[in-house]
Design an enzyme around this catalytic site. Structure first.
Site, short mmCIF file in Angstrom:
data_model
loop_
_atom_site.label_atom_id
_atom_site.label_comp_id
_atom_site.label_asym_id
_atom_site.label_seq_id
_atom_site.Cartn_x
_atom_site.Cartn_y
_atom_site.Cartn_z
N GLU A 198 -3.19 0.99 4.08
CA GLU A 198 -1.70 1.73 4.49
C GLU A 198 -0.91 1.36 2.98
O GLU A 198 -0.60 0.32 2.86
CB GLU A 198 -1.05 1.26 5.60
CG GLU A 198 0.45 2.08 5.82
CD GLU A 198 1.15 1.34 6.97
OE1 GLU A 198 0.43 0.36 7.78
OE2 GLU A 198 2.16 1.95 7.30
N GLU B 199 7.99 -3.89 0.18
CA GLU B 199 6.87 -4.64 0.84
C GLU B 199 5.43 -4.98 0.16
O GLU B 199 5.06 -6.04 0.58
CB GLU B 199 6.71 -3.74 2.14
CG GLU B 199 7.91 -3.64 3.12
CD GLU B 199 7.62 -2.99 4.55
OE1 GLU B 199 6.38 -3.19 4.89
OE2 GLU B 199 8.24 -1.96 4.94
N ASP C 96 2.11 6.73 6.13
CA ASP C 96 3.20 6.36 6.71
C ASP C 96 4.78 7.19 6.19
O ASP C 96 4.72 6.91 5.05
CB ASP C 96 3.49 4.90 6.81
CG ASP C 96 4.69 4.44 7.72
OD1 ASP C 96 5.78 5.20 7.55
OD2 ASP C 96 4.75 3.40 8.29
N HIS D 101 7.51 5.25 4.53
CA HIS D 101 6.99 4.50 3.24
C HIS D 101 6.98 5.73 2.23
O HIS D 101 7.56 5.84 1.06
CB HIS D 101 5.67 3.99 3.09
CG HIS D 101 5.75 2.53 4.06
ND1 HIS D 101 6.64 1.59 3.89
CD2 HIS D 101 4.86 2.29 5.15
CE1 HIS D 101 6.41 0.63 4.86
NE2 HIS D 101 5.40 1.03 5.74
N HIS E 280 1.53 7.42 10.21
CA HIS E 280 2.65 6.97 10.98
C HIS E 280 3.82 8.05 10.91
O HIS E 280 4.37 8.27 9.68
CB HIS E 280 3.14 5.63 10.33
CG HIS E 280 2.32 4.52 10.65
ND1 HIS E 280 2.04 3.26 10.33
CD2 HIS E 280 1.55 4.50 12.08
CE1 HIS E 280 1.46 2.62 11.15
NE2 HIS E 280 0.91 3.02 12.18
N ARG F 204 13.43 5.47 9.57
CA ARG F 204 12.23 4.84 10.52
C ARG F 204 12.80 5.18 12.03
O ARG F 204 12.37 4.32 12.86
CB ARG F 204 12.42 3.57 10.09
CG ARG F 204 10.84 3.11 10.10
CD ARG F 204 10.41 1.75 9.56
NE ARG F 204 8.90 1.78 9.20
CZ ARG F 204 8.49 0.82 8.72
NH1 ARG F 204 8.95 -0.47 8.54
NH2 ARG F 204 7.08 0.84 8.48
N GLU G 248 5.55 4.83 14.60
CA GLU G 248 5.78 3.61 14.41
C GLU G 248 7.22 3.53 13.81
O GLU G 248 7.55 3.66 12.67
CB GLU G 248 4.96 3.12 13.28
CG GLU G 248 5.25 1.54 12.98
CD GLU G 248 4.38 1.30 11.70
OE1 GLU G 248 3.51 0.16 11.77
OE2 GLU G 248 4.61 1.64 10.61
C1 LER Z 1 2.94 -1.19 9.04
O1 LER Z 1 2.25 -0.14 9.60
C2 LER Z 1 4.01 -0.94 8.07
O2 LER Z 1 4.32 0.51 7.99
C3 LER Z 1 4.76 -1.85 7.25
O3 LER Z 1 6.06 -1.36 7.06
C4 LER Z 1 4.88 -3.20 8.04
O4 LER Z 1 5.94 -2.92 9.05
MN MN Z 2 3.40 2.06 8.77
#
Ligand code: LER
Ligand code: MN
Length: 292
Positions: free
Chosen positions: A176, A182, A207, A210, A233, A239, A268
């Site tokens: 991912e 992060e 995701d 992100h 995600h 989010r 998520e």
């Molecule tokens: C995990 O899937 C993720 O998206 C990260 O931002 C950790 O939270």
């Molecule tokens: Mn994620």
């Protein structure tokens, strides 16, 4: 960490998806990690109750975020999933970072070894559940004692070894890319594709939270990554559940359809305004965009 025996031979995720449906499937997240309170997981506390709630709402699957591989010795997720009639979409490994500060890019070789042990054990239990294992936060990042180049080399080395193990046991890994706050390993799908190039059992987890931060054109990035994408995600710009932020969703679904994606859209997201309403909003959005 003990590795469970009597391995079932699971279907690979892409085979399973192709076999059961040509459409995308819905999934919702569950966290059993107290340290992740405040994080983007819809359901908490009881896996069984969460699975029952998800089933009532019409979800196809649940994504589990366990504190460690040993969690699955305390709860029989496979039996519960079978009885309730849900699939297990994926197993997350972020607890390895959150709880134990383990990452594949740590400067200390002993920490990298412990990270590999954690991930290898998790891969075994995920495979027994017929689910892929996610590598997100445990990819690590550069730091005072590890350069960006070294961090990427450590990550690739870890991914290669895990991929070989997945290949040996019939498992699947989801790598991912994360936003810049992060990690500085891979922030975009294009960087992620390069990172997993040549691996056999490792796909990308895209995701949308992100991606909304890092991609200049999310739909185009999905089309370019194509078959490398193994999981989504499903999160809005803030989010929260899809429909509670400002993402333009339809072009993203269209892009997924154009690449023949028939895996999970897994929510998520923050449990806002509360888990039940986040879950209900998610399934309504899933039906609106991915079912029509
Ligand atoms: C995990 O899937 C993720 O998206 C990260 O931002 C950790 O939270
Ligand atoms: Mn994620």
């Amino acid at each position: 960490m003990e590795q469970p025996t009597n391995m079932k031979i699971p279907l690979r995720i892409d085979e399973r998806n192709r076999k059961t449906t040509t459409e995308m499937k819905s999934s919702i997240t569950f966290s059993a990690v107290p340290e992740s309170q405040g994080g983007p997981f819809v359901y908490w506390d009881s896996l069984e109750e969460s699975m029952r709630s998800a089933k009532v709402l019409g979800f196809d699957a649940i994504e589990i975020f366990p504190p460690s591989p040993d969690y699955f010795q305390t709860v029989d997720a496979a039996i519960l999933a079978q009885q309730i009639g849900l699939e297990i979409a994926a197993v997350g490994t972020g607890a390895g970072w959150l709880k134990y500060k383990l990452s594949l890019a740590d400067a200390d070789p002993q920490v990298r070894t412990r990270a590999m042990e954690f991930l290898t054990s998790m891969l075994v239990v995920a495979t027994q559940l017929g689910a892929p294992m996610i590598i997100g936060s445990m990819q690590g990042r550069s730091g005072p004692d590890v350069t960006k180049t070294q961090a990427k080399e450590f990550l690739r080395e870890g991914l290669e070894r895990l991929d070989a193990h997945a290949n040996a046991i019939g498992g699947q890994i989801l790598y991912e890319p994360l936003n810049r706050y992060e990690t500085d390993q891979c922030n975009t799908l294009a960087q992620g594709s390069a990172m997993i190039q040549g691996l056999f059992c490792t796909k990308l987890l895209a995701d949308w939270f992100h991606m909304n931060i890092e991609e200049s054109d999310m739909a185009e990035s999905i089309r370019k990554a194509g078959p490398a994408i193994g999981h989504i995600h499903f999160a809005d710009s803030n989010r929260q559940a899809i429909g509670l932020g400002h993402l333009t969703v339809q072009p993203l679904i269209d892009a997924l359809r154009s690449i023949g994606y028939c895996g999970y859209l897994s929510s998520e997201v923050f449990p806002l305004p509360d888990p039940d309403r986040a879950a209900a909003k998610t399934i309504r959005s899933f039906e609106q965009y991915a079912k029509s």
